[in-house]
Design a protein around this motif. Structure first.
Motif, PDB file in Angstrom:
ATOM      1  N   GLY A 129      36.416  44.679  32.756  1.00 23.49           N
ATOM      2  CA  GLY A 129      35.230  44.336  31.978  1.00 23.49           C
ATOM      3  C   GLY A 129      35.153  42.841  31.705  1.00 23.49           C
ATOM      4  N   VAL A 130      34.028  42.216  32.075  1.00 27.36           N
ATOM      5  CA  VAL A 130      33.855  40.781  31.827  1.00 27.36           C
ATOM      6  C   VAL A 130      32.730  40.503  30.832  1.00 27.36           C
ATOM      7  CG1 VAL A 130      34.812  40.122  34.059  1.00 27.36           C
ATOM      8  CG2 VAL A 130      32.338  40.493  33.842  1.00 27.36           C
ATOM      9  N   ALA A 131      31.891  41.504  30.572  1.00 27.44           N
ATOM     10  CA  ALA A 131      30.832  41.394  29.558  1.00 27.44           C
ATOM     11  C   ALA A 131      30.010  40.116  29.704  1.00 27.44           C
ATOM     12  CB  ALA A 131      31.447  41.477  28.156  1.00 27.44           C
ATOM     13  N   GLY A 132      29.675  39.778  30.942  1.00 27.16           N
ATOM     14  CA  GLY A 132      28.827  38.623  31.184  1.00 27.16           C
ATOM     15  C   GLY A 132      29.521  37.281  31.123  1.00 27.16           C
ATOM     16  N   ASP A 133      30.831  37.257  30.927  1.00 30.02           N
ATOM     17  CA  ASP A 133      31.589  36.014  30.816  1.00 30.02           C
ATOM     18  C   ASP A 133      31.998  35.564  32.213  1.00 30.02           C
ATOM     19  OD1 ASP A 133      33.372  33.969  30.368  1.00 30.02           O
ATOM     20  OD2 ASP A 133      34.542  35.020  28.844  1.00 30.02           O
ATOM     21  N   LEU A 134      31.306  34.569  32.755  1.00 31.09           N
ATOM     22  CA  LEU A 134      31.595  34.133  34.114  1.00 31.09           C
ATOM     23  C   LEU A 134      32.927  33.405  34.211  1.00 31.09           C
ATOM     24  CD1 LEU A 134      28.046  33.101  35.388  1.00 31.09           C
ATOM     25  CD2 LEU A 134      29.254  35.283  35.638  1.00 31.09           C
ATOM     26  N   ASP A 135      33.424  32.857  33.109  1.00 31.02           N
ATOM     27  CA  ASP A 135      34.775  32.305  33.114  1.00 31.02           C
ATOM     28  C   ASP A 135      35.799  33.417  33.322  1.00 31.02           C
ATOM     29  OD1 ASP A 135      34.063  29.646  32.811  1.00 31.02           O
ATOM     30  OD2 ASP A 135      34.106  29.738  30.615  1.00 31.02           O
ATOM     31  N   ALA A 136      35.529  34.597  32.762  1.00 32.37           N
ATOM     32  CA  ALA A 136      36.418  35.743  32.983  1.00 32.37           C
ATOM     33  C   ALA A 136      36.362  36.193  34.438  1.00 32.37           C
ATOM     34  CB  ALA A 136      36.041  36.899  32.052  1.00 32.37           C
ATOM     35  N   VAL A 137      35.183  36.095  35.068  1.00 31.09           N
ATOM     36  CA  VAL A 137      35.063  36.403  36.495  1.00 31.09           C
ATOM     37  C   VAL A 137      35.964  35.463  37.285  1.00 31.09           C
ATOM     38  CG1 VAL A 137      33.512  36.444  38.481  1.00 31.09           C
ATOM     39  CG2 VAL A 137      32.751  37.357  36.280  1.00 31.09           C
ATOM     40  N   ARG A 138      35.887  34.168  36.990  1.00 28.33           N
ATOM     41  CA  ARG A 138      36.749  33.196  37.678  1.00 28.33           C
ATOM     42  C   ARG A 138      38.221  33.565  37.518  1.00 28.33           C
ATOM     43  NH1 ARG A 138      32.877  29.740  35.303  1.00 28.33           N
ATOM     44  NH2 ARG A 138      31.769  28.429  36.815  1.00 28.33           N
ATOM     45  N   ALA A 139      38.619  33.817  36.282  1.00 32.33           N
ATOM     46  CA  ALA A 139      40.034  34.078  36.004  1.00 32.33           C
ATOM     47  C   ALA A 139      40.525  35.332  36.719  1.00 32.33           C
ATOM     48  CB  ALA A 139      40.243  34.204  34.496  1.00 32.33           C
ATOM     49  N   GLN A 140      39.708  36.389  36.708  1.00 34.24           N
ATOM     50  CA  GLN A 140      40.142  37.632  37.342  1.00 34.24           C
ATOM     51  C   GLN A 140      40.166  37.505  38.864  1.00 34.24           C
ATOM     52  OE1 GLN A 140      38.644  41.362  35.875  1.00 34.24           O
ATOM     53  NE2 GLN A 140      38.358  40.559  33.816  1.00 34.24           N
ATOM     54  N   MET A 141      39.218  36.783  39.432  1.00 37.90           N
ATOM     55  CA  MET A 141      39.273  36.542  40.874  1.00 37.90           C
ATOM     56  C   MET A 141      40.521  35.747  41.237  1.00 37.90           C
ATOM     57  SD  MET A 141      35.415  35.789  42.204  1.00 37.90           S
ATOM     58  CE  MET A 141      34.122  37.032  42.171  1.00 37.90           C
ATOM     59  N   ASN A 142      40.843  34.739  40.440  1.00 32.60           N
ATOM     60  CA  ASN A 142      42.042  33.951  40.704  1.00 32.60           C
ATOM     61  C   ASN A 142      43.289  34.821  40.622  1.00 32.60           C
ATOM     62  OD1 ASN A 142      40.462  31.673  41.017  1.00 32.60           O
ATOM     63  ND2 ASN A 142      40.857  30.883  38.962  1.00 32.60           N
ATOM     64  N   GLU A 143      43.318  35.750  39.670  1.00 37.75           N
ATOM     65  CA  GLU A 143      44.457  36.658  39.567  1.00 37.75           C
ATOM     66  C   GLU A 143      44.581  37.505  40.827  1.00 37.75           C
ATOM     67  OE1 GLU A 143      46.166  40.187  36.596  1.00 37.75           O
ATOM     68  OE2 GLU A 143      44.010  39.824  36.717  1.00 37.75           O
ATOM     69  N   LEU A 144      43.465  38.016  41.323  1.00 36.79           N
ATOM     70  CA  LEU A 144      43.503  38.830  42.536  1.00 36.79           C
ATOM     71  C   LEU A 144      44.009  38.025  43.735  1.00 36.79           C
ATOM     72  CD1 LEU A 144      40.211  40.910  42.212  1.00 36.79           C
ATOM     73  CD2 LEU A 144      42.541  41.794  42.181  1.00 36.79           C
ATOM     74  N   ILE A 145      43.558  36.785  43.838  1.00 38.96           N
ATOM     75  CA  ILE A 145      44.035  35.936  44.929  1.00 38.96           C
ATOM     76  C   ILE A 145      45.549  35.753  44.830  1.00 38.96           C
ATOM     77  CG2 ILE A 145      43.950  33.598  45.877  1.00 38.96           C
ATOM     78  CD1 ILE A 145      40.972  33.553  44.903  1.00 38.96           C
ATOM     79  N   ALA A 146      46.044  35.487  43.619  1.00 35.71           N
ATOM     80  CA  ALA A 146      47.478  35.292  43.422  1.00 35.71           C
ATOM     81  C   ALA A 146      48.275  36.540  43.770  1.00 35.71           C
ATOM     82  CB  ALA A 146      47.743  34.878  41.975  1.00 35.71           C
ATOM     83  N   LEU A 147      47.663  37.716  43.617  1.00 37.20           N
ATOM     84  CA  LEU A 147      48.332  38.977  43.929  1.00 37.20           C
ATOM     85  C   LEU A 147      48.186  39.380  45.393  1.00 37.20           C
ATOM     86  CD1 LEU A 147      47.384  41.010  40.724  1.00 37.20           C
ATOM     87  CD2 LEU A 147      49.665  40.160  41.337  1.00 37.20           C
ATOM     88  N   GLY A 148      47.510  38.555  46.174  1.00 39.93           N
ATOM     89  CA  GLY A 148      47.393  38.818  47.608  1.00 39.93           C
ATOM     90  C   GLY A 148      46.225  39.680  48.017  1.00 39.93           C
ATOM     91  N   ALA A 149      45.276  39.918  47.112  1.00 43.28           N
ATOM     92  CA  ALA A 149      44.101  40.726  47.460  1.00 43.28           C
ATOM     93  C   ALA A 149      43.171  39.939  48.373  1.00 43.28           C
ATOM     94  CB  ALA A 149      43.362  41.143  46.198  1.00 43.28           C
ATOM     95  N   GLU A 150      42.399  40.668  49.167  1.00 38.72           N
ATOM     96  CA  GLU A 150      41.401  40.045  50.046  1.00 38.72           C
ATOM     97  C   GLU A 150      39.972  40.314  49.599  1.00 38.72           C
ATOM     98  OE1 GLU A 150      45.035  41.036  52.458  1.00 38.72           O
ATOM     99  OE2 GLU A 150      43.456  42.503  52.057  1.00 38.72           O
ATOM    100  N   VAL A 151      39.771  41.259  48.680  1.00 36.96           N
ATOM    101  CA  VAL A 151      38.433  41.714  48.318  1.00 36.96           C
ATOM    102  C   VAL A 151      38.336  41.856  46.801  1.00 36.96           C
ATOM    103  CG1 VAL A 151      36.627  43.388  48.848  1.00 36.96           C
ATOM    104  CG2 VAL A 151      38.559  43.153  50.407  1.00 36.96           C
ATOM    105  N   VAL A 152      37.162  41.583  46.265  1.00 37.94           N
ATOM    106  CA  VAL A 152      36.876  41.845  44.856  1.00 37.94           C
ATOM    107  C   VAL A 152      35.559  42.606  44.768  1.00 37.94           C
ATOM    108  CG1 VAL A 152      35.671  39.630  44.507  1.00 37.94           C
ATOM    109  CG2 VAL A 152      36.623  40.855  42.541  1.00 37.94           C
ATOM    110  N   GLU A 153      35.509  43.583  43.867  1.00 40.22           N
ATOM    111  CA  GLU A 153      34.258  44.307  43.638  1.00 40.22           C
ATOM    112  C   GLU A 153      33.758  44.012  42.229  1.00 40.22           C
ATOM    113  OE1 GLU A 153      33.236  47.863  45.709  1.00 40.22           O
ATOM    114  OE2 GLU A 153      33.164  48.959  43.803  1.00 40.22           O
TER     115      GLU A 153
END
Length: 331
Positions: A36-60
């Motif tokens: 849940g990001v509740a419209g917080d685009l900074d949270a979108v950035r942070a969660q995408m960065n976390e996924l990249i660090a974990l080796g993910a290739e895709v975000v939904e």
């Protein structure tokens, strides 16, 4: 609508007609939904960065949670910021349209159409190759009275939306639903509780802009409700599946007196969104029958406290994808 010509992506082998970027792998990339990001685009950035660090290739991304659409129209400044966030990161992007979209709700169909179409527009803006939409629902009475008519109505709506999606260079992925509280209470039902029935509907739609989204957790729950074999359901739907959702669930229906989804994982009921490895489902047996379409993405769906186990679940999902991709080598 901004119509984009697909240019490809290091992790996003889109496959349609002359724009195809071939990929021999059935599962071409793994990733996870945003929490849940509740419209917080900074949270979108942070969660995408976390996924990249974990080796993910895709975000939904879940469309309603982004705060970029109002009255079925894009909010330009917000969309521009989200587009930049997506473009700056080496993640393929998929978009989950609002869950309430229902192409069997004839009375309110104009609102559902508008929400679906702006979801395609948003996906094109941010470079998402898939827009997930849940299969249609109806009251048990309406279903008993006119099941064939409801299914035909949904097919017509999907074909029209598929045309728009195809022209935008993306696809609609129709997802099997879970036995949600309205289903458990007897207010709604859906043919897609059985993935085999959804496979038949997709075969009749037969549109290059429409594919299937197989949610293994939902299929396990539907099998528990209807006394079906979840592995058989996955086997039936796999050949028309171009997108995957995965988490673990016991298959036990939700209990009306336990209303908060936050508690369902603890009790072992309903749409638990439990981490992989929690032992609720036979993932090896499911992988054995998952001969999904080449270029499919597998999206881990975890919520709230389960996201603390995101890294381990992604590791297990990569092993699941490897199992599926090995099926071709073993054939």
């Amino acid at each position: 609508m901004v119509i984009k010509t697909w240019q490809g992506h290091p992790h996003q082998p889109f496959q349609m007609g002359s724009q195809a970027v071939p990929n021999p792998l059935r599962i071409a990339g793994i990733g996870a939904n945003l929490g849940g990001v509740a419209g917080d685009l900074d949270a979108v950035r942070a969660q995408m960065n976390e996924l990249i660090a974990l080796g993910a290739e895709v975000v939904e991304c879940y469309a309603s949670d982004l705060g970029v659409v109002a009255d079925a129209g894009l909010i330009p400044g917000r969309v521009a910021e989200l587009r930049e966030i997506c473009a700056e990161r080496p993640l393929a992007v998929t978009l989950h349209a609002p869950i309430p979209i229902d192409f069997m709700d004839r009375e309110n169909i104009e609102r559902h159409r508008a929400a679906a179409r702006v979801s395609v527009e948003l996906a094109a803006e941010i470079g998402a190759g898939i827009v997930v939409i849940h299969a249609g629902r109806a009251s048990p009475e309406a279903w008993a009275r006119d099941a064939d008519g409801l299914l035909a109505f949904e097919r017509d709506e999907l074909s029209a939306l598929g045309d728009i999606a195809r022209d935008a260079g993306l696809r609609i992925a129709l997802e099997n639903i879970s036995p949600n509280p309205a289903v458990i209470a007897g207010r709604l039902t859906s043919y897609s509780l059985d993935p085999a029935a959804l496979a038949r509907q997709l075969a009749l739609v037969d549109h290059p802009g429409v594919t299937g989204c197989l949610d293994y957790s939902h299929a396990n729950q539907g099998a528990g409700l209807l006394d079906l074999d979840p592995v058989a359901g996955a086997r039936a739907m796999a050949p028309v599946t171009g997108h995957i959702h995965i988490s673990e669930a016991s298959g036990r229906p939700a209990i009306p007196s336990i209303a908060a989804q936050h508690d369902w994982m603890y009790f072992g009921i309903g749409d638990m969104h439990a981490p992989l490895g929690s032992g609720c489902m036979d993932l090896d047996a499911l992988a054995d029958v998952s001969d999904v379409l080449p270029g499919t993405y597998a999206i881990l769906e975890l919520q709230r406290h389960a996201r603390a186990m995101l890294g381990d679940s992604l590791t297990r999902l990569r092993a699941f994808a490897g199992h599926v991709n090995a099926l071709d080598r073993a054939a």
